[in-house]
Design a protein around this motif. Structure first.
Motif, PDB file in Angstrom:
ATOM      1  N   CYS A   1      -8.657  -2.358   0.687  1.00 14.49           N
ATOM      2  CA  CYS A   1      -8.889  -1.174   1.525  1.00 14.49           C
ATOM      3  C   CYS A   1     -10.308  -0.644   1.385  1.00 14.49           C
ATOM      4  O   CYS A   1     -10.729   0.193   2.170  1.00 14.49           O
ATOM      5  CB  CYS A   1      -7.870  -0.083   1.220  1.00 14.49           C
ATOM      6  SG  CYS A   1      -8.046   0.679  -0.402  1.00 14.49           S
TER       7      CYS A   1
ATOM      8  N   VAL B   1      -6.390   4.678  -3.911  1.00 13.28           N
ATOM      9  CA  VAL B   1      -5.734   5.351  -5.036  1.00 13.28           C
ATOM     10  C   VAL B   1      -4.654   4.478  -5.684  1.00 13.28           C
ATOM     11  O   VAL B   1      -4.587   4.354  -6.902  1.00 13.28           O
ATOM     12  CB  VAL B   1      -5.110   6.688  -4.566  1.00 13.28           C
ATOM     13  CG1 VAL B   1      -4.334   7.347  -5.690  1.00 13.28           C
ATOM     14  CG2 VAL B   1      -6.197   7.614  -4.044  1.00 13.28           C
TER      15      VAL B   1
ATOM     16  N   CYS C   1      -0.894   4.322  -0.598  1.00 20.33           N
ATOM     17  CA  CYS C   1      -1.848   5.421  -0.379  1.00 20.33           C
ATOM     18  C   CYS C   1      -2.499   5.325   0.991  1.00 20.33           C
ATOM     19  O   CYS C   1      -3.401   6.110   1.297  1.00 20.33           O
ATOM     20  CB  CYS C   1      -2.901   5.451  -1.478  1.00 20.33           C
ATOM     21  SG  CYS C   1      -4.142   4.147  -1.374  1.00 20.33           S
TER      22      CYS C   1
ATOM     23  N   ARG D   1      -3.941   1.175  -5.678  1.00 22.03           N
ATOM     24  CA  ARG D   1      -4.359  -0.139  -6.175  1.00 22.03           C
ATOM     25  C   ARG D   1      -3.354  -1.242  -5.830  1.00 22.03           C
ATOM     26  O   ARG D   1      -3.445  -2.344  -6.351  1.00 22.03           O
ATOM     27  CB  ARG D   1      -4.645  -0.117  -7.683  1.00 22.03           C
ATOM     28  CG  ARG D   1      -5.666   0.927  -8.086  1.00 22.03           C
ATOM     29  CD  ARG D   1      -6.205   0.723  -9.471  1.00 22.03           C
ATOM     30  NE  ARG D   1      -6.897  -0.537  -9.629  1.00 22.03           N
ATOM     31  CZ  ARG D   1      -8.162  -0.774  -9.269  1.00 22.03           C
ATOM     32  NH1 ARG D   1      -8.873   0.188  -8.724  1.00 22.03           N
ATOM     33  NH2 ARG D   1      -8.701  -1.960  -9.457  1.00 22.03           N
ATOM     34  N   LYS D   2      -2.400  -0.971  -4.981  1.00 22.36           N
ATOM     35  CA  LYS D   2      -1.419  -1.992  -4.606  1.00 22.36           C
ATOM     36  C   LYS D   2      -1.991  -3.043  -3.664  1.00 22.36           C
ATOM     37  O   LYS D   2      -1.405  -4.092  -3.480  1.00 22.36           O
ATOM     38  CB  LYS D   2      -0.194  -1.330  -3.971  1.00 22.36           C
ATOM     39  CG  LYS D   2       0.606  -0.522  -4.965  1.00 22.36           C
ATOM     40  CD  LYS D   2       1.835   0.075  -4.327  1.00 22.36           C
ATOM     41  CE  LYS D   2       2.651   0.825  -5.369  1.00 22.36           C
ATOM     42  NZ  LYS D   2       3.829   1.461  -4.777  1.00 22.36           N
ATOM     43  N   CYS D   3      -3.121  -2.761  -3.077  1.00 23.43           N
ATOM     44  CA  CYS D   3      -3.717  -3.695  -2.113  1.00 23.43           C
ATOM     45  C   CYS D   3      -4.708  -4.640  -2.789  1.00 23.43           C
ATOM     46  O   CYS D   3      -5.449  -5.343  -2.101  1.00 23.43           O
ATOM     47  CB  CYS D   3      -4.422  -2.921  -1.008  1.00 23.43           C
ATOM     48  SG  CYS D   3      -5.906  -2.058  -1.593  1.00 23.43           S
TER      49      CYS D   3
ATOM     50  N   SER E   1       0.859  -1.179   0.000  1.00 19.67           N
ATOM     51  CA  SER E   1       0.000   0.000   0.000  1.00 19.67           C
ATOM     52  C   SER E   1       0.890   1.222   0.000  1.00 19.67           C
ATOM     53  O   SER E   1       1.817   1.315   0.792  1.00 19.67           O
ATOM     54  CB  SER E   1      -0.882   0.017   1.251  1.00 19.67           C
ATOM     55  OG  SER E   1      -1.422   1.303   1.446  1.00 19.67           O
TER      56      SER E   1
HETATM   57  S1  FES Z   1      -4.140   0.786  -0.195  1.00 28.71           S
HETATM   58 FE1  FES Z   1      -3.966   2.016  -1.962  1.00 28.71          FE
HETATM   59  S2  FES Z   1      -5.684   1.415  -3.128  1.00 28.71           S
HETATM   60 FE2  FES Z   1      -5.849   0.213  -1.348  1.00 28.71          FE
END
Ligand code: FES
Length: 82
Positions: A61, A48, A43, A50-52, A41
């Protein structure tokens, strides 16, 4: 008590986690981290970076564990690292 399977995509390793009623309201990203599963993550859960993301591009998230189970009754989470 329901059980959730978490599987690492790279390793193929699966682990099973029991889920209590209070867990269902917990944000999925938070819940995975509470299970000591590494989730990327950048962000901080704002939806924002999209790493999660897990399977189907779902953002951990943006889901509670209960919402995830409604979408995925087989209760299997595919993560990048396990
Ligand atoms: S933690 Fe960044 S989009 Fe879910």
């Amino acid at each position: 008590m329901p059980v959730i399977e978490v599987m690492g995509l790279a390793s193929g390793v699966s682990r099973m986690y029991p889920v209590g009623p209070l867990d269902l309201e917990v944000n999925l990203l938070t819940w995975l981290r509470l299970q000591h599963i590494t989730m990327a993550s950048s962000c901080d859960g704002k939806g924002v970076c999209r790493k999660c993301a897990i399977q189907n591009g779902w953002l951990t998230c943006e889901l509670t564990l209960g919402e995830f189970l409604e979408r995925c009754p087989e209760a299997k989470i595919l993560v990048s690292y396990l």
